[in-house]
Enzyme design. Structure first.
Site, PDB file in Angstrom:
ATOM      1  N   GLU A 212      26.098 -50.507  -8.570  1.00  0.00           N
ATOM      2  CA  GLU A 212      25.879 -49.203  -8.869  1.00  0.00           C
ATOM      3  C   GLU A 212      27.056 -48.244  -8.628  1.00  0.00           C
ATOM      4  OE1 GLU A 212      21.916 -48.175  -7.555  1.00  0.00           O
ATOM      5  OE2 GLU A 212      20.979 -49.761  -8.840  1.00  0.00           O
TER       6      GLU A 212
ATOM      7  N   GLU B  65      18.374 -55.477 -11.230  1.00  0.00           N
ATOM      8  CA  GLU B  65      17.527 -55.179 -10.239  1.00  0.00           C
ATOM      9  C   GLU B  65      16.418 -54.440 -11.109  1.00  0.00           C
ATOM     10  OE1 GLU B  65      18.868 -52.319  -7.307  1.00  0.00           O
ATOM     11  OE2 GLU B  65      20.743 -53.427  -6.742  1.00  0.00           O
TER      12      GLU B  65
HETATM   13  C1  PNW Z   1      19.524 -49.256  -5.823  1.00  0.00           C
HETATM   14  N1  PNW Z   1      18.287 -43.023  -7.561  1.00  0.00           N
HETATM   15  O1  PNW Z   1      19.690 -48.062  -5.250  1.00  0.00           O
HETATM   16  C2  PNW Z   1      20.426 -50.020  -4.814  1.00  0.00           C
HETATM   17  O2  PNW Z   1      21.124 -50.800  -5.538  1.00  0.00           O
HETATM   18  C3  PNW Z   1      19.276 -50.868  -4.045  1.00  0.00           C
HETATM   19  O3  PNW Z   1      20.369 -51.045  -2.870  1.00  0.00           O
HETATM   20  C4  PNW Z   1      18.212 -49.978  -3.597  1.00  0.00           C
HETATM   21  O4  PNW Z   1      17.746 -50.501  -2.352  1.00  0.00           O
HETATM   22  C5  PNW Z   1      17.400 -49.946  -4.681  1.00  0.00           C
HETATM   23  O5  PNW Z   1      18.006 -49.556  -5.775  1.00  0.00           O
HETATM   24  C6  PNW Z   1      16.154 -49.218  -4.364  1.00  0.00           C
HETATM   25  O6  PNW Z   1      16.495 -47.901  -4.092  1.00  0.00           O
HETATM   26  C7  PNW Z   1      19.251 -46.888  -5.920  1.00  0.00           C
HETATM   27  O7  PNW Z   1      18.504 -42.073  -6.824  1.00  0.00           O
HETATM   28  C8  PNW Z   1      19.301 -45.524  -5.037  1.00  0.00           C
HETATM   29  O8  PNW Z   1      18.174 -42.960  -8.748  1.00  0.00           O
HETATM   30  C9  PNW Z   1      19.056 -44.444  -5.481  1.00  0.00           C
HETATM   31  C10 PNW Z   1      18.850 -44.093  -6.835  1.00  0.00           C
HETATM   32  C11 PNW Z   1      18.832 -45.325  -7.830  1.00  0.00           C
HETATM   33  C12 PNW Z   1      19.121 -46.628  -7.196  1.00  0.00           C
END
Ligand code: PNW
Length: 449
Positions: A169, A352
């Site tokens: 990401e 994911e």
């Molecule tokens: C992902 N948003 O993060 C990450 O790859 C993981 O480490 C994390 O635990 C998981 O999603 C759940 O949050 C994100 O704000 C963090 O849209 C923030 C966002 C999306 C994905």
């Protein structure tokens, strides 16, 4: 919770679960590990909602044998974990710290012994602090350092990792870490964070070359995507939707697939050196897709510094993160990727997909999580529908195996198929674990379905 039988998935479909190093390992000073930007960030007052840090987290560093047994019990064919750069290169440069790599060696061997493919992400946001002190991903040299780290890691693990993922990401890392300051390293640069996009992509391209020299295993990147829902039907609303599309969904995909950068207001092409776009467009074998939810967008007010306004979507159930539960968004996204990139699109794996709920043991010690079962059921059906539409999706990884340290939310958001009591480190499989185990078993060739 009873659900209708899951439709069949193609033979060889990869079933997996995902985690990341900093969110589960703990042991942040063991065996020569150096500090990462997330250690620094979590120790700065007010950054993490519950004031916690990931010093212990799920103590996976010491409990990986038990965690591999949980994976084996689930019946997954693959496990996606990440390697902590500060374990391999405590200062972000120089020779490999053998003791740090030993941990991943043990983990990979344990997985292979259990018949589970190791899928390794090289960078899940835990930059060695000394590299941040030198400018972090704003600094072009970080891309070269990343390729060096990829080389050292593949030299040790290249014979056992079955799929390499360079970056996790990069959009979230750029936007939340360097743009808005809510993730480490906590910089608030807004559109001045764009060099972070280019240097991550350059690091990816250089790392692909380093990996190709060391291993024949396939190579991927894990991008997160959010299908855009334009609210309103004015030209300004549509333009806002296109601007958000370019930022969230195309900035990290157009250049990877050979199209160069999309038009983005504020993007300074000065950081792009001759030859960089060719490096970035090195062929990849798989596109990793992380999906959580769609995004509502409409035209911004005149005074807004942004070319769009983000609007909460109505009419969906919500997770404990207040994110909408929208399996239709995953179906739309997969079709969008297929329609937008055509023949340039490599096979996809969903690297994911998952949800947070306030799960807790009941008086009998069980952890019922019917909302997560409904979530996974809906999203798996969306993947199946996209495959029927002709999208080449080869795997699905649930985020996450364990409840874990959810970045700025600390321990307050539980994404696991397995509940973790952080006081005792007791792992309790939730009802979704049993449900997914049965779905996977039923999909195996020869199962009576
Ligand atoms: C992902 N948003 O993060 C990450 O790859 C993981 O480490 C994390 O635990 C998981 O999603 C759940 O949050 C994100 O704000 C963090 O849209 C923030 C966002 C999306 C994905």
């Amino acid at each position: 919770m009873p659900t209708a039988p899951m439709p069949e998935f193609p033979a060889g479909f990869r079933w997996g679960v995902s985690t990341s190093a900093h969110q589960i390992e703990g042991a942040t000073t063991a065996d020569g590990r150096g500090p990462s930007i997330w250690d620094t960030f979590a120790h700065s007052p007010g950054r993490i909602s519950d004031g916690s840090s990931a010093e212990v987290a799920c103590d996976h560093y010491h409990r990986h044998t038990e965690d591999v047994a949980l994976l084996a019990g689930l019946g997954v064919s693959a496990y996606r974990f990440s390697i902590a750069w500060p374990r391999v290169q405590p200062a972000g440069a120089g020779p490999a710290n053998a003791a740090g790599l030993d941990f991943y060696d043990r983990l990979a061997d344990g997985l292979l012994a259990a018949g589970i493919d190791p899928v390794a992400t090289l960078y899940h946001w835990d930059l060695p602090q000394p590299l941040e002190d030198a400018g972090g991903w704003l600094h072009r040299d970080t891309a070269a350092r990343f390729a060096e780290y990829a080389d050292l890691t593949a030299a040790r693990l290249g014979d056992r990792v079955r799929l390499w993922i360079t970056l996790n990401e990069p959009f979230i890392h750029m936007s939340l870490g360097y743009g808005m300051g809510v993730h480490a390293p906590g910089r608030m640069l807004l559109f001045d964070a764009f060099p972070v996009a280019h240097h991550q992509l350059l690091g990816h391209g250089l790392a692909v070359a380093a990996l190709r020299a060391r291993t024949a295993s396939p190579v991927a990147i894990a991008n997160n995507y959010s299908p855009v829902r334009v609210l309103g039907d004015s030209d300004a609303d549509r333009a806002a939707g296109a601007a958000y599309e370019a930022l969230h969904n195309r900035l990290f995909t157009d250049p990877l697939l050979g199209r160069g950068y999309p038009e983005l207001p504020g993007f300074d092409a000065g950081v792009v050196h001759p030859g960089d776009l060719d490096t970035i467009a090195a062929p990849i074998d798989v596109l990793g897709v992380n999906y959580y939810n769609p995004t509502g967008v409409r035209a911004a007010d005149e005074e807004s510094p942004l070319p769009f306004e983000l609007v909460p979507l109505e009419g969906y159930p919500r997770t404990a993160f207040d994110w909408p539960v929208a399996p239709d968004g995953l179906h739309d996204l997969l079709r969008w990727l297929h329609d937008t990139y055509g023949d340039a699109l490599p096979p996809i794996e969903i690297t994911e997909s998952g949800c947070a709920y306030d799960d807790a043991p009941d008086p009998d010690g069980r952890v019922p999580d019917p909302d997560r079962i409904a979530y996974l059921d809906g999203h798996l059906r969306a993947v199946r529908a996209a495959i029927d539409d002709g999208v080449d999706v080869r795997g699905y990884f649930v985020w996450s195996l364990l409840d874990n340290w959810e970045w700025a939310e600390g321990f307050t958001k539980r994404f696991g198929l397995v509940h973790v009591d952080y006081a005792t480190q007791t792992r309790t499989p939730k009802s979704s674990y049993t449900w997914l185990r049965d779905v996977i078993a039923a999909s195996r060739p020869g199962s009576a379905r």
